[in-house]
Write a protein that holds these residues in place. Structure first.
Motif, short mmCIF file in Angstrom:
data_model
loop_
_atom_site.label_atom_id
_atom_site.label_comp_id
_atom_site.label_asym_id
_atom_site.label_seq_id
_atom_site.Cartn_x
_atom_site.Cartn_y
_atom_site.Cartn_z
N ALA A 1 -9.78 -7.12 12.75
CA ALA A 1 -8.45 -6.80 12.22
C ALA A 1 -8.53 -6.65 10.71
CB ALA A 1 -7.47 -7.89 12.63
N CYS A 2 -9.09 -5.55 10.27
CA CYS A 2 -9.34 -5.32 8.85
C CYS A 2 -8.51 -4.15 8.35
CB CYS A 2 -10.83 -5.04 8.61
SG CYS A 2 -11.93 -6.36 9.15
N VAL A 3 -7.64 -4.41 7.39
CA VAL A 3 -6.88 -3.36 6.71
C VAL A 3 -7.65 -3.00 5.45
CG1 VAL A 3 -4.72 -2.75 5.59
CG2 VAL A 3 -4.70 -4.21 7.63
N LEU A 4 -7.94 -1.70 5.29
CA LEU A 4 -8.86 -1.25 4.26
C LEU A 4 -8.24 -0.14 3.41
CD1 LEU A 4 -11.56 -0.81 6.97
CD2 LEU A 4 -11.64 -2.66 5.31
N HIS A 5 -8.95 0.22 2.32
CA HIS A 5 -8.59 1.37 1.48
C HIS A 5 -7.19 1.24 0.91
CE1 HIS A 5 -11.37 4.04 4.27
NE2 HIS A 5 -11.91 2.87 3.98
N VAL A 6 -6.72 0.02 0.67
CA VAL A 6 -5.38 -0.17 0.11
C VAL A 6 -5.26 0.63 -1.19
CG1 VAL A 6 -3.83 -1.84 -0.95
CG2 VAL A 6 -5.00 -2.40 1.19
N ALA A 7 -4.26 1.51 -1.23
CA ALA A 7 -4.09 2.39 -2.38
C ALA A 7 -2.66 2.33 -2.91
CB ALA A 7 -4.44 3.84 -1.99
N PRO A 8 -2.51 2.32 -4.24
CA PRO A 8 -3.57 2.30 -5.23
C PRO A 8 -4.32 0.97 -5.22
CG PRO A 8 -1.45 2.93 -6.21
CD PRO A 8 -1.16 2.37 -4.86
N GLU A 9 -5.56 0.98 -5.66
CA GLU A 9 -6.36 -0.24 -5.68
C GLU A 9 -5.83 -1.22 -6.73
OE1 GLU A 9 -10.33 0.03 -7.46
OE2 GLU A 9 -9.89 2.14 -7.90
N SER A 10 -6.17 -2.48 -6.55
CA SER A 10 -5.65 -3.51 -7.45
C SER A 10 -6.20 -3.37 -8.87
CB SER A 10 -6.00 -4.90 -6.91
OG SER A 10 -7.39 -5.05 -6.77
N TYR A 11 -7.41 -2.89 -9.02
CA TYR A 11 -8.04 -2.77 -10.34
C TYR A 11 -7.25 -1.89 -11.29
CZ TYR A 11 -11.80 -1.91 -13.75
OH TYR A 11 -12.55 -1.80 -14.90
N CYS B 1 0.84 -1.20 0.00
CA CYS B 1 0.00 0.00 0.00
C CYS B 1 0.88 1.25 0.00
CB CYS B 1 -0.93 0.00 1.21
SG CYS B 1 -0.08 -0.24 2.80
N PRO B 2 1.62 1.49 -1.08
CA PRO B 2 2.53 2.64 -1.09
C PRO B 2 1.83 3.98 -0.89
CG PRO B 2 2.30 1.67 -3.28
CD PRO B 2 1.68 0.72 -2.33
N ASP B 3 0.55 4.07 -1.28
CA ASP B 3 -0.19 5.32 -1.09
C ASP B 3 -1.08 5.28 0.15
OD1 ASP B 3 0.98 6.39 -3.31
OD2 ASP B 3 -0.70 5.95 -4.65
N GLY B 4 -0.94 4.22 0.94
CA GLY B 4 -1.62 4.18 2.22
C GLY B 4 -2.73 3.14 2.31
N ALA B 5 -3.01 2.76 3.55
CA ALA B 5 -4.14 1.90 3.90
C ALA B 5 -4.53 2.28 5.33
CB ALA B 5 -3.78 0.43 3.81
N VAL B 6 -5.73 1.90 5.73
CA VAL B 6 -6.27 2.32 7.02
C VAL B 6 -6.69 1.09 7.83
CG1 VAL B 6 -8.10 3.65 8.15
CG2 VAL B 6 -7.09 4.48 6.03
#
Length: 579
Positions: A485-495, A389-394
């Motif tokens: 324990a959920c890591v979300l909003h992984v950016a950039p998204e895989s799509y 998640c180079p642009d972040g995750a929450v």
């Protein structure tokens, strides 16, 4: 605070109704067609009451009545109130996700204001995406505005227990899947978990976002805490109507209220409430509509030093929003945080935030904790970086099992929601509690629309063995009422080709929460090989709003607004006389 007051000739609506020309003749004539005399609307502030009521939005089912309270207040203050229906964007029934339509509500709000003879607006929202959508649009339109929160519903109730909407649904569904809840009990929970008008009474996205609007000074002080069916809510509606008329005369526009300091205050308050992870996406988008460049790193920095002091589910353990209101509400919580906030900022009251909370008190210090006895020593959210998640995750540390703060395990990767759902219901699935469940292609473009799929269900094989949490990673969002324990909003998204697209089942994944890291333990040359083989998935939409959304929505770390709605994009034509 004293300021120069407008005259009737300065009103924006006077451009429609005052001139002695053919166009204004037509405008006045059509108002008379509606049954109004010129005395009703001439030389008075015309207030748009943007109402997101619909028969499918249970959170706003009281709004048809509440709009009358607002209009009563407008009339009492010498204004003329007009109800204007706006896109409801309900959370419960909209597919694939209401998030797909947040920006559509924002566009509608901005254009409704811009194109009609409105001097000020009262924005009626509450269900998750309606707060940011309405506020984003109104910030861009720039007329005086005040936000009226829908308010939380009453506590749920079943078998002598208070139920929290969303949070207890997930909890009892796990028990249902494990075979621990009968049909009769399940029906009782279904009927007892949401039993009045209003938004989710947990600190989900709805309560988070209305609290953020409150902390930004866009509501009457403490308005976000009032239960929807409390008579105080009716009075608050009339108060909004009276106050917006004065705001028009004072020319108290949003740009005088929403500043860098305002947005920082809102982020601090959000962290202290145990906010929804969705707060990050929405507050970034709202801030940027006001020209404030709020970033993920600022959220994380504030989260490290802001304790969670609202003991409200799901991050808190014991209480619901009704309890929070009785304990003093948001004003009391902000009073506890006073030395961490900029109290000099202006609010819709015409007074500073410090003046608004000066008399606030805490009436139950287990619900609203002192800073010396927090629910959790840091804020609600943490932002992760790493090669996944180079642009972040929450992640929401306070709502997950601490044993996952440092975790390493093999990935179990799913490329779609149907694939994931079929697998987790397979009792023979080869999975252990140390596995890391991964759902991808569920981000802003991949979902499409960034759905709330990030709280992946625990596999049935583990549920039946008593496990109730495990590490899960997704480029999706999750409901603010969710936990784990959920890591979300992984950016950039895989799509769009983000690193999550390169992860394979069996790869080791490491979460290091103290150091804010999320990485896949895969060699760089292997990742380069995989990237060379990656191909983009087919387009989700080939026409309509979805087509526009996919081509212009920004990534999670940028707030998922449309790129062409940024404050620095192109030129605004303003309001030329093109009638």
């Amino acid at each position: 605070m004293s300021r120069a007051r407008k005259t009737a000739n300065d009103l924006r609506s006077a451009r429609w109704f005052a001139p002695d020309d053919l166009r204004s003749f037509g405008h006045r004539s059509r108002m008379m067609q509606l049954g109004y005399s010129e005395e009703d609307f001439r030389n008075k502030p015309i207030i748009g009451v943007l109402n997101t009521w619909s028969e499918l939005n249970s959170c706003h089912s009281h709004f048809r009545e509440r709009v009358q309270d607002v209009k009563r207040g407008v009339a009492q203050a010498g204004g003329f109130g007009v109800e204007m229906p706006a896109l409801s964007v309900d959370e419960s029934f909209t597919k694939p996700t209401s998030m797909l339509y947040r920006n559509l509500l924002a566009i509608e709000t901005e254009e409704m204001i811009r194109s009609h003879p409105l001097d000020g607006v009262v924005l009626m929202g509450g269900c998750d995406k309606t707060t940011p959508g309405l506020v984003m649009g109104a910030l861009s339109a720039g007329v005086p505005m005040i936000y009226l929160p829908a308010g939380p519903m009453l506590r749920g109730n079943f078998a002598g227990k208070f139920l929290g909407s969303g949070s207890d649904a997930w909890k009892y569904w796990d028990e249902r899947r494990a075979g621990n809840i009968s049909d009769e009990e399940w029906l009782g929970i279904q009927g007892g978990i949401a039993r009045s008008a209003g938004t989710c009474m947990t600190m989900g996205t709805a309560s988070t976002m209305t609290a953020i609007a409150d902390a930004m000074g866009l509501t009457l002080p403490g308005a976000s805490s009032i239960p929807a069916v409390d008579s105080n809510h009716q009075r608050m509606g009339a108060d909004c109507g009276r106050r917006i008329v004065e705001m028009v005369w004072e020319e108290l526009t949003p740009d005088k209220i929403v500043t860098q300091a305002t947005c920082r205050n809102a982020a601090v308050v959000a962290m202290a409430t145990g906010c929804s992870t969705n707060a990050v996406v929405h507050l970034i988008a709202m801030a940027r509509r006001a020209g404030v460049d709020l970033t993920l790193d600022e959220f994380d920095a504030l989260g490290r030093v802001t304790p969670l002091i609202a003991n409200v589910r799901p991050a808190g353990k014991d209480y619901l929003m009704e309890d929070f209101y009785y304990a003093g509400g948001l004003r009391a919580l902000m009073k506890q945080l006073a030395d961490r906030l900029d109290l000099s900022v202006m609010t819709v009251t015409g007074r500073t935030m410090g003046e608004n909370i000066e008399s606030a008190k805490v009436y139950n210090d287990d619900v609203i904790r002192p800073l010396s006895n927090p629910v959790y020593h840091e804020g609600s959210l943490a932002v992760l970086r790493g090669n996944l998640c180079p642009d972040g995750a929450v992640i929401k540390p306070a709502a997950c099992d601490p044993r996952f703060y440092l975790h390493e395990g093999p990935a179990l990767v799913f490329d779609s929601y149907p694939e994931m759902k079929a697998a987790i219901d397979d009792e023979n699935l080869d999975v252990t509690p140390d596995h890391v469940l991964v759902l991808r292609n569920a981000g802003p473009q991949g979902g499409p629309g960034f759905p709330e799929w990030g709280m992946l269900p625990i596999p049935k094989a583990l549920i039946k063995k008593g496990y109730r949490d495990m590490l899960r990673i997704s480029d999706a969002r999750m409901s603010g009422t969710s936990y784990g324990a959920c890591v979300l909003h992984v950016a950039p998204e895989s799509y769009v080709g983000g690193p999550l697209a390169l992860l394979r089942t069996g790869d080791l994944v490491r979460l290091d929460l103290p150091n804010r890291r999320l990485d896949m333990l895969v060699a760089e040359d292997e990742l380069a090989r995989r990237r060379a083989l990656w191909t983009a998935p087919p387009a989700r939409y080939e026409r309509g709003y979805g087509y526009m959304f996919a081509r212009h929505v920004t990534q999670a770390d940028q707030g998922c607004d449309f790129d062409f709605l940024k404050t620095d994009f192109g030129r605004t034509a303003g309001e030329p006389d093109i009638f």
